[in-house]
Design an enzyme around this catalytic site. Structure first.
Site, short mmCIF file in Angstrom:
data_model
loop_
_atom_site.label_atom_id
_atom_site.label_comp_id
_atom_site.label_asym_id
_atom_site.label_seq_id
_atom_site.Cartn_x
_atom_site.Cartn_y
_atom_site.Cartn_z
N GLN A 1 -9.82 -3.59 -4.69
CA GLN A 1 -9.21 -3.50 -6.02
C GLN A 1 -7.79 -4.06 -5.96
O GLN A 1 -6.96 -3.61 -5.16
CB GLN A 1 -9.21 -2.07 -6.53
N GLU B 1 -4.51 -4.21 -7.89
CA GLU B 1 -3.86 -3.48 -8.98
C GLU B 1 -2.39 -3.23 -8.74
O GLU B 1 -1.80 -2.33 -9.35
CB GLU B 1 -4.60 -2.16 -9.22
N HIS C 1 -10.31 9.23 -9.47
CA HIS C 1 -9.70 9.81 -10.66
C HIS C 1 -10.59 10.82 -11.37
O HIS C 1 -10.29 11.19 -12.51
CB HIS C 1 -9.33 8.69 -11.65
#
Length: 256
Positions: free
Chosen positions: A148, A150, A46
């Site tokens: 991760q 998510e 990001h």
């Protein structure tokens, strides 16, 4: 701190404090290491952190003994190997939805699985000054691999993900998880339940669990669930918070 001791600390469930690096400047790694953080994560998913920026960040982090992971944009074996070649202490893989994704991460990162391209010449191999076999063994022993969690889809598979041998930690991404679950906000009971569900899976399988938090004050409540790896904000949010605090304090000192 060596990368090997960092992996041991992660796996032992020691409470560790880190942050994201979102600014492509090597000074950030130096400053965060000098501040006493246990680790940092360069956010190549990001933030505008390319390989050249990561090269400088990795070198600076090593200079101050800061274990630096990279959050890659996707489970791309070439990209994962490149990050590790530069000297990243490990990889944070986004959107791991099932055990097949965790296995793909392991295949991309470990020489012992026979699919990662090998060269001893990058920084990770001490620029070719280390015996090739010694380097391969050390690289596989030191790397930290984090899946991760998510996505709503991952919640049904989290026990299978946590059971994957060789994975070092699960990392809860509450923002994307809340979005995936359709939660109204960070205090939505469904999100709290999902976080507790992931933490419980980690405990069942002896797998370290981490979480992103916006404020350090939030750590205590999650630590009560057995979560021990904390990514607190980012270099940018920490700078904003401290700069804002300084401005408010100075303005409050004005006398009429």
């Amino acid at each position: 701190m060596t990368a090997a001791s960092f992996r041991a600390r992660v796996r032992a469930g020691e409470v560790l404090a880190g942050t994201f690096i979102k600014t492509p400047a090597h000074h950030q790694a130096e400053l965060l290491g000098l501040a006493g953080l246990d680790f940092a994560v360069a956010d190549a998913e990001h933030a505008p952190i390319d390989l050249a920026a990561m090269d400088r960040l990795a070198a600076a982090a090593r200079g101050v003994g800061l274990p630096l992971l990279t959050r890659v944009p996707a489970l791309d074996p070439v990209a994962i190997a490149a990050q590790l070649d530069l000297g990243a202490a490990g990889i944070v893989a986004p959107h791991v939805r099932g055990p097949q994704d965790a296995e793909a991460l392991l295949r991309a990162a470990e020489y012992g699985r026979g699919q990662r391209g090998f060269s001893p010449s990058p920084r990770a191999g001490r620029f070719g000054t280390e015996d090739a076999a010694t380097y391969r063994a050390r690289a596989d022993a030191e790397r930290v691999l984090v899946a991760q969690i998510e996505d709503a889809e991952a919640l049904g598979a989290v026990d299978a993900i946590a059971a994957v041998e060789g994975l070092d930690a699960l990392l809860i991404g509450p923002a994307d998880l809340a979005l995936s679950l359709g939660c109204a906000g960070p205090d939505d009971p469904a999100l709290r339940e999902a976080i507790a569900h992931v933490a419980a899976a980690g405990r069942r399988h002896g797998r370290t669990v981490g979480i992103f938090i916006g404020r350090p004050e939030a750590a205590a409540a999650f630590a009560a669930l057995g979560i021990s790896l904390f990514i607190c904000g980012s270099d940018q949010s920490l700078l904003l918070a401290e700069a804002g605090r300084a401005a408010r304090m100075v303005r409050a000192s004005r006398t009429e």
